[in-house]
Design a protein around this motif. Structure first.
Motif, PDB file in Angstrom:
ATOM      1  N   SER A 119       0.826  -1.200   0.000  1.00  0.00           N
ATOM      2  CA  SER A 119       0.000   0.000   0.000  1.00  0.00           C
ATOM      3  C   SER A 119       0.862   1.253   0.000  1.00  0.00           C
ATOM      4  CB  SER A 119      -0.934  -0.001   1.214  1.00  0.00           C
ATOM      5  OG  SER A 119      -1.676   1.190   1.293  1.00  0.00           O
ATOM      6  N   MET A 120       1.891   1.273   0.831  1.00  0.00           N
ATOM      7  CA  MET A 120       2.787   2.427   0.928  1.00  0.00           C
ATOM      8  C   MET A 120       3.466   2.716  -0.409  1.00  0.00           C
ATOM      9  SD  MET A 120       6.236   2.832   3.276  1.00  0.00           S
ATOM     10  CE  MET A 120       5.392   2.121   4.703  1.00  0.00           C
ATOM     11  N   ALA A 121       3.803   1.663  -1.151  1.00  0.00           N
ATOM     12  CA  ALA A 121       4.531   1.816  -2.405  1.00  0.00           C
ATOM     13  C   ALA A 121       3.623   2.069  -3.595  1.00  0.00           C
ATOM     14  CB  ALA A 121       5.383   0.579  -2.665  1.00  0.00           C
ATOM     15  N   GLY A 122       2.280   1.981  -3.383  1.00  0.00           N
ATOM     16  CA  GLY A 122       1.349   2.193  -4.480  1.00  0.00           C
ATOM     17  C   GLY A 122       1.128   0.965  -5.334  1.00  0.00           C
ATOM     18  N   GLY A 123       1.184  -0.222  -4.710  1.00  0.00           N
ATOM     19  CA  GLY A 123       1.026  -1.470  -5.442  1.00  0.00           C
ATOM     20  C   GLY A 123      -0.400  -1.984  -5.435  1.00  0.00           C
ATOM     21  N   ASN A 124      -0.574  -3.211  -5.926  1.00  0.00           N
ATOM     22  CA  ASN A 124      -1.878  -3.860  -6.034  1.00  0.00           C
ATOM     23  C   ASN A 124      -2.262  -4.435  -4.676  1.00  0.00           C
ATOM     24  OD1 ASN A 124      -4.111  -5.443  -6.642  1.00  0.00           O
ATOM     25  ND2 ASN A 124      -3.302  -6.115  -8.610  1.00  0.00           N
ATOM     26  N   VAL A 125      -2.949  -3.663  -3.868  1.00  0.00           N
ATOM     27  CA  VAL A 125      -3.261  -4.058  -2.491  1.00  0.00           C
ATOM     28  C   VAL A 125      -4.218  -5.252  -2.425  1.00  0.00           C
ATOM     29  CG1 VAL A 125      -4.267  -3.304  -0.299  1.00  0.00           C
ATOM     30  CG2 VAL A 125      -2.759  -1.772  -1.568  1.00  0.00           C
ATOM     31  N   LEU A 255       8.621 -10.969 -16.668  1.00  0.00           N
ATOM     32  CA  LEU A 255       7.393 -11.718 -16.920  1.00  0.00           C
ATOM     33  C   LEU A 255       6.259 -10.816 -17.401  1.00  0.00           C
ATOM     34  CD1 LEU A 255       7.459 -14.152 -13.859  1.00  0.00           C
ATOM     35  CD2 LEU A 255       7.856 -14.741 -16.266  1.00  0.00           C
ATOM     36  N   GLY A 256       6.502  -9.519 -17.497  1.00  0.00           N
ATOM     37  CA  GLY A 256       5.514  -8.614 -18.060  1.00  0.00           C
ATOM     38  C   GLY A 256       4.448  -8.118 -17.100  1.00  0.00           C
ATOM     39  N   PHE A 257       4.706  -8.173 -15.793  1.00  0.00           N
ATOM     40  CA  PHE A 257       3.730  -7.675 -14.825  1.00  0.00           C
ATOM     41  C   PHE A 257       3.742  -6.149 -14.805  1.00  0.00           C
ATOM     42  CE2 PHE A 257       4.292 -11.968 -13.062  1.00  0.00           C
ATOM     43  CZ  PHE A 257       2.964 -12.310 -12.837  1.00  0.00           C
ATOM     44  N   SER A 258       2.611  -5.576 -14.433  1.00  0.00           N
ATOM     45  CA  SER A 258       2.530  -4.125 -14.284  1.00  0.00           C
ATOM     46  C   SER A 258       3.324  -3.675 -13.065  1.00  0.00           C
ATOM     47  CB  SER A 258       1.066  -3.700 -14.125  1.00  0.00           C
ATOM     48  OG  SER A 258       0.548  -4.179 -12.887  1.00  0.00           O
ATOM     49  N   ARG A 259       3.533  -2.363 -12.966  1.00  0.00           N
ATOM     50  CA  ARG A 259       4.276  -1.831 -11.821  1.00  0.00           C
ATOM     51  C   ARG A 259       3.566  -2.156 -10.509  1.00  0.00           C
ATOM     52  NH1 ARG A 259       4.545   2.550  -8.475  1.00  0.00           N
ATOM     53  NH2 ARG A 259       6.636   3.332  -7.965  1.00  0.00           N
ATOM     54  N   ALA A 260       2.236  -2.035 -10.478  1.00  0.00           N
ATOM     55  CA  ALA A 260       1.476  -2.328  -9.266  1.00  0.00           C
ATOM     56  C   ALA A 260       1.613  -3.793  -8.865  1.00  0.00           C
ATOM     57  CB  ALA A 260       0.003  -1.971  -9.465  1.00  0.00           C
ATOM     58  N   ASP A 261       1.580  -4.683  -9.849  1.00  0.00           N
ATOM     59  CA  ASP A 261       1.740  -6.109  -9.568  1.00  0.00           C
ATOM     60  C   ASP A 261       3.176  -6.426  -9.139  1.00  0.00           C
ATOM     61  OD1 ASP A 261      -0.883  -6.537 -10.192  1.00  0.00           O
ATOM     62  OD2 ASP A 261      -0.506  -7.317 -12.202  1.00  0.00           O
ATOM     63  N   VAL A 266       7.120  -8.232  -5.124  1.00  0.00           N
ATOM     64  CA  VAL A 266       8.348  -7.959  -4.368  1.00  0.00           C
ATOM     65  C   VAL A 266       8.116  -8.113  -2.873  1.00  0.00           C
ATOM     66  CG1 VAL A 266       9.955  -6.119  -3.688  1.00  0.00           C
ATOM     67  CG2 VAL A 266       9.428  -6.491  -6.110  1.00  0.00           C
ATOM     68  N   PHE A 267       7.043  -7.505  -2.362  1.00  0.00           N
ATOM     69  CA  PHE A 267       6.842  -7.517  -0.909  1.00  0.00           C
ATOM     70  C   PHE A 267       6.222  -8.821  -0.392  1.00  0.00           C
ATOM     71  CE2 PHE A 267       6.897  -2.818  -1.671  1.00  0.00           C
ATOM     72  CZ  PHE A 267       8.106  -2.605  -1.027  1.00  0.00           C
ATOM     73  N   CYS A 268       5.341  -9.445  -1.152  1.00  0.00           N
ATOM     74  CA  CYS A 268       4.756 -10.714  -0.709  1.00  0.00           C
ATOM     75  C   CYS A 268       5.710 -11.884  -0.936  1.00  0.00           C
ATOM     76  CB  CYS A 268       3.435 -10.979  -1.430  1.00  0.00           C
ATOM     77  SG  CYS A 268       2.122  -9.811  -1.044  1.00  0.00           S
ATOM     78  N   GLN A 313       9.480   3.179   0.169  1.00  0.00           N
ATOM     79  CA  GLN A 313       9.591   4.625   0.027  1.00  0.00           C
ATOM     80  C   GLN A 313      10.179   5.002  -1.327  1.00  0.00           C
ATOM     81  OE1 GLN A 313      11.791   5.963   3.430  1.00  0.00           O
ATOM     82  NE2 GLN A 313      10.121   5.558   4.865  1.00  0.00           N
ATOM     83  N   HIS A 314      11.095   4.183  -1.845  1.00  0.00           N
ATOM     84  CA  HIS A 314      11.670   4.435  -3.170  1.00  0.00           C
ATOM     85  C   HIS A 314      10.600   4.297  -4.257  1.00  0.00           C
ATOM     86  CE1 HIS A 314      14.424   4.372  -6.561  1.00  0.00           C
ATOM     87  NE2 HIS A 314      13.874   3.230  -6.958  1.00  0.00           N
ATOM     88  N   TYR A 315       9.785   3.236  -4.171  1.00  0.00           N
ATOM     89  CA  TYR A 315       8.690   3.059  -5.128  1.00  0.00           C
ATOM     90  C   TYR A 315       7.741   4.261  -5.081  1.00  0.00           C
ATOM     91  CZ  TYR A 315       9.342  -1.826  -6.669  1.00  0.00           C
ATOM     92  OH  TYR A 315       9.784  -2.974  -7.270  1.00  0.00           O
ATOM     93  N   ALA A 316       7.369   4.668  -3.874  1.00  0.00           N
ATOM     94  CA  ALA A 316       6.431   5.798  -3.728  1.00  0.00           C
ATOM     95  C   ALA A 316       7.029   7.079  -4.271  1.00  0.00           C
ATOM     96  CB  ALA A 316       6.054   5.958  -2.250  1.00  0.00           C
ATOM     97  N   ARG A 317       8.299   7.308  -4.036  1.00  0.00           N
ATOM     98  CA  ARG A 317       8.954   8.535  -4.499  1.00  0.00           C
ATOM     99  C   ARG A 317       9.074   8.571  -6.010  1.00  0.00           C
ATOM    100  NH1 ARG A 317      12.723   8.138  -1.329  1.00  0.00           N
ATOM    101  NH2 ARG A 317      14.282   7.107  -2.616  1.00  0.00           N
ATOM    102  N   THR A 318       9.425   7.444  -6.627  1.00  0.00           N
ATOM    103  CA  THR A 318       9.545   7.410  -8.090  1.00  0.00           C
ATOM    104  C   THR A 318       8.174   7.568  -8.761  1.00  0.00           C
ATOM    105  OG1 THR A 318       9.461   4.970  -8.010  1.00  0.00           O
ATOM    106  CG2 THR A 318      11.641   6.014  -8.085  1.00  0.00           C
ATOM    107  N   ALA A 319       7.126   7.029  -8.124  1.00  0.00           N
ATOM    108  CA  ALA A 319       5.781   7.201  -8.669  1.00  0.00           C
ATOM    109  C   ALA A 319       5.365   8.670  -8.641  1.00  0.00           C
ATOM    110  CB  ALA A 319       4.773   6.363  -7.884  1.00  0.00           C
ATOM    111  N   LEU A 320       5.701   9.365  -7.548  1.00  0.00           N
ATOM    112  CA  LEU A 320       5.377  10.777  -7.429  1.00  0.00           C
ATOM    113  C   LEU A 320       6.158  11.607  -8.440  1.00  0.00           C
ATOM    114  CD1 LEU A 320       3.885  12.983  -5.838  1.00  0.00           C
ATOM    115  CD2 LEU A 320       5.834  13.052  -4.266  1.00  0.00           C
TER     116      LEU A 320
END
Length: 325
Positions: A119-125, A255-261, A266-268, A313-320
């Motif tokens: 959620s913090m990184a803007g992924g697929n919650v 494998l062609g996943f979206s950024r959110a996926d 990565v985290f799971c 935090q890096h994911y969130a910052r790059t998205a912003l």
């Protein structure tokens, strides 16, 4: 610098280990405390079942490629990596420590922190919720099977035991199923009282850690463990975490996943559950020095929280930065 400091729960774990070292529970008191601990763990998994929405489960299951990728990492890549470390690296750890490394490798993913970082990184919650939960359910079967295989292959004794599987299913899966069945009636109440019920989550883990380390201290754990051993554990944990984080990040892109996926994978896929691991260790390594087995997992738990916080935090910052550009 604050993100590199231990969180409150980690400080409580350290305090619990210190208490067990100074005032271990033994004798008849240990027997009663063990019963109370099992009840607390059953309550923990009952509440986890009651919290999970059916809509989330159904919606998340539709994203089968993501879930297969995470499960393959958790119960495929990680065990192979743990086996390789146990056989290829020239480490000589005290009894139980290397078993603890192999045990980390076969554990399911975390639930709360995987979802929080996604959620913090803007992924697929929604997918992360389903994937982390599915990992823990599969882990009730896969973890005892895989640790038996790895210990046998490593010459450390042990092997798969249906009695161990039965104990895990009875203590963890059955309360989870009961909670899921009662979810339509109590789910909203459980979710709305998260702050009140959170002590059950943490308290049950602290009880298991206290019991495990009390037994380990009585068996002379701190006389067997040196600073060099702790240093080796940190190096091994860091190596495992770095390899899996790299594989999940770049593998999901290949494998062609979206950024959110990708963020959810990565985290799971890189996390290992302390909440599931500690009670499982008590069942799988019953009669052995459980404290020595759990210690590597406690170190891995803190390391994954610190490193994944930086990555999120890096994911969130790059998205912003992308949005602003």
């Amino acid at each position: 610098m604050r993100r590199f400091l231990p969180d409150q729960f980690t400080l409580l774990l350290v305090a619990t280990v210190a208490l067990a070292s100074l005032l271990p529970v033994t004798g008849v008191a240990a027997g009663w405390f063990s019963i109370a601990t099992k009840c607390a763990i059953a309550l923990l998994f009952f509440l986890q079942g009651a919290r999970l929405s059916r809509q989330v489960v159904i919606g998340g299951l539709l994203h089968w490629r993501l879930h297969l990728t995470i499960l393959a990492t958790t119960f495929g890549v990680f065990p192979l990596l743990g086996y390789g470390i146990a056989h290829l690296l020239p480490f000589e750890l005290p009894d139980g420590m290397m078993a603890g490394i192999l045990f980390i490798a076969v554990l399911p993913s975390t639930v709360q922190s995987s979802i929080a970082f996604t959620s913090m990184a803007g992924g697929n919650v929604p997918a992360a919720i389903c994937a982390a939960t599915a990992s823990n359910i599969v882990g009730m079967f896969a973890t005892p099977l895989l640790i038996g295989i790895l210990l046998s292959a490593s010459g450390g004794g042990g092997g798969f035991s249906f009695d161990v599987l039965y104990q895990i299913l009875l203590q963890l899966l059955l309360p989870f199923i009961v909670g899921q069945l009662l979810m339509p009636w109590i789910g909203d109440w459980v979710r709305s009282h998260k702050k009140i019920l959170s002590p059950v989550d943490r308290g049950s883990i602290l009880m298991v850690v206290y019991l495990a380390f009390s037994t380990a201290v009585a068996e002379g754990l701190w006389h067997q463990l040196s600073l060099a051993d702790l240093g080796e554990l940190v190096i091994i944990n860091a190596a495992m975490l770095a390899v899996v984080l790299t594989l999940t990040m770049f593998g999901s892109r290949a494998l062609g996943f979206s950024r959110a996926d990708e963020i959810a994978i990565v985290f799971c896929g890189s996390k290992k559950s302390l909440a599931s691991g500690v009670p499982m260790a008590g069942a799988i390594f019953a009669g052995q020095s459980v404290g020595a087995v759990v210690l590597p997992l406690m170190l891995f738990h803190q390391m994954q929280l610190m490193i994944c916080a930086v990555i999120a935090q890096h994911y969130a910052r790059t998205a912003l930065e992308t949005v602003e550009a």
